[in-house]
Design a protein around this motif. Structure first.
Motif: not given
Length: 465
Positions: A199-225
């Motif tokens: 399905d999709q490559h899920y790496v859990g907290w390691d994605k959020e905690n990696a370099t620039d992970g906050d940018r990815w989280v922000q992109a998810v929030k920007n596109t909420n639902k």
């Protein structure tokens, strides 16, 4: 194509333009998920699991009673083994107890703020929601993480978080839409969606905690639902790392029919960070046969040749014949699809040519992409003449030389140019593409002159300079 998406963003395309290019005729809408929480399959049918509390502490609890039966102190590891349909928890070699079973499964919850648990066999950490085991047999169990539907996206490790924000938002839209379409349709894993490339490559907290992970989280929030829809229905948002110049029609690849998944030029795929934008694999006849024998079950001893009998619009091999010597020593042939050869030979895609270099690279590739692949599939390798290079395509040729530049010629003008010996003749290399001085004429300028053609009469004139 994820690298294609990156290339288009670097060319200045908007998020909406990128989405509509790959998923033709679609639009964005905001919709609630099919479930508030997703069960993400991390490991399936394993006999043992090791969990390490990399930050904070966690506890094992039983599903039915909520009873805490064991803890994982910060910095320590616990091993869970399945025996007799029950859970055995070990600290090192010390058995801490035997608990639960198929009617009372084991859960892992995070006791401390900021707690993180690494699933060692999976190789990543989790921090949101909870971990759940589910007995699959007397000696096997599944392990899933249960997370909020939007927070599931926080853990998708599909593209680098350093990419432009618009590409992260497109990936969030595609990943969310994909999840919405598959959640609840998976069986045999105790999950709603697999956490790997099934399905999709899920790496859990390691994605959020990696370099620039906050940018990815922000992109998810920007596109909420926000999801991608076609005529009111969720689109099937398939994607891959690279297309190698063309995205093939889904009907040519899988036989499915989705009107928004068409064969399309991928004018952004040729970016330097894309290591798969072109590729080559060298196989000797016996090695190729060994792979096909092991992976396809063919009685082939040695491959002696390939015949590509049909391609999709984007060059994807749809039908082919493999010629060779069978295990009895006789000449033989085997029919296959491109996908069967891709998996059988272990090559990167089914978009390949055999013993014939049709790669489009350098300035020719940049021109090709700039005119959105209008020349069609390449018909030759790149060739060198008189200090420049050129390549034949289904619709015309592209010529390139430092100074005159890179230009696409076709039709009457190209025919006349070739009649005058092309770049080896007095005209040398083109300095423009084809222009239209009026509604009936085509013109191109060259280092040594001008060709003008009349479409009504089919006649062309050459003026040398």
């Amino acid at each position: 194509s994820q690298h294609g998406m990156l290339g288009l963003a670097l060319k200045g395309w908007s998020r909406s333009e990128i989405i509509k290019w790959y998923y033709v005729g679609t639009s964005l809408q905001q919709r609630d998920p099919p479930k508030n929480s997703f069960r993400v399959g991390l490991l399936q049918r394993r006999g043992s699991f090791r969990l390490r509390a990399s930050a904070g502490a966690a506890s094992f609890v039983l599903e039915n009673t909520g009873e805490t039966v064991a803890k994982i102190p910060q910095g320590e590891t616990r091993r869970v083994e399945i025996a007799g349909g029950r859970y055995k928890i070990y600290a090192g070699d010390t058995l801490k107890g035997t608990f639960g079973g198929a009617d009372n499964d084991l859960r892992v919850i995070y006791r401390d703020t900021g707690a993180r648990v690494k699933v060692i066999e999976w190789g990543h950490r989790v921090a949101r929601g909870r971990l759940e085991f589910e007995i699959a047999s007397d000696t096997r169990a599944h392990l899933v993480t249960v997370v909020n539907s939007e927070q599931y996206l926080y853990g998708l490790g599909e593209v680098p978080s350093s990419w432009p924000m618009k590409t992260l938002e497109v990936q969030a839209d595609a990943g969310r839409t994909y999840a919405y379409t598959v959640v609840g349709n998976r069986t045999g894993c105790a999950c709603d969606i697999y956490g790997d490339t099934r399905d999709q490559h899920y790496v859990g907290w390691d994605k959020e905690n990696a370099t620039d992970g906050d940018r990815w989280v922000q992109a998810v929030k920007n596109t909420n639902k926000q999801v991608i829809v076609y005529e009111g229905d969720l689109a099937r948002t398939f994607y891959s790392s690279s297309s190698g110049r063309w995205v093939e029609s889904v009907s040519d690849v899988w036989g499915s029919s989705y009107p928004y998944l068409k064969a399309r030029c991928d004018p952004g795929d040729y970016v330097s960070v894309n290591t798969n934008r072109t590729w080559r694999t060298d196989l000797m006849g016996k090695e190729a046969a060994s792979r096909l024998r092991a992976r396809r079950g063919w009685n082939i001893r040695r491959v002696t040749g390939f015949a590509i009998t049909d391609r999709g619009k984007g060059g994807y091999v749809s039908k082919a014949s493999v010629k060779g010597i069978n295990t009895s020593g006789a000449k033989d042939s085997w029919s296959a699809t491109g996908e069967q050869l891709r998996t059988g030979l272990g090559v990167k895609s089914a978009r390949f040519w055999v013993n014939n270099n049709r790669q489009v690279t350098g300035a020719i590739r940049r021109k090709y992409d700039g005119i959105k692949c209008r020349p069609g599939l390449p018909r030759s390798a790149r060739r060198s003449t008189n200090g420049g290079v050129w390549q034949i395509f289904a619709f015309g040729r592209i010529y390139s030389k430092d100074g005159p530049g890179t230009h696409h010629l076709h039709g009457l003008v190209l025919g006349k140019y070739l009649n005058k010996n092309g770049p080896s003749g007095r005209l040398r290399y083109p300095t423009t593409g084809i222009t239209h001085p009026d509604a009936n004429r085509d013109r191109a300028r060259f280092q040594g002159g001008v060709i003008t053609c009349n479409r009504s009469t089919g006649g062309c004139s050459v003026r040398y300079t």
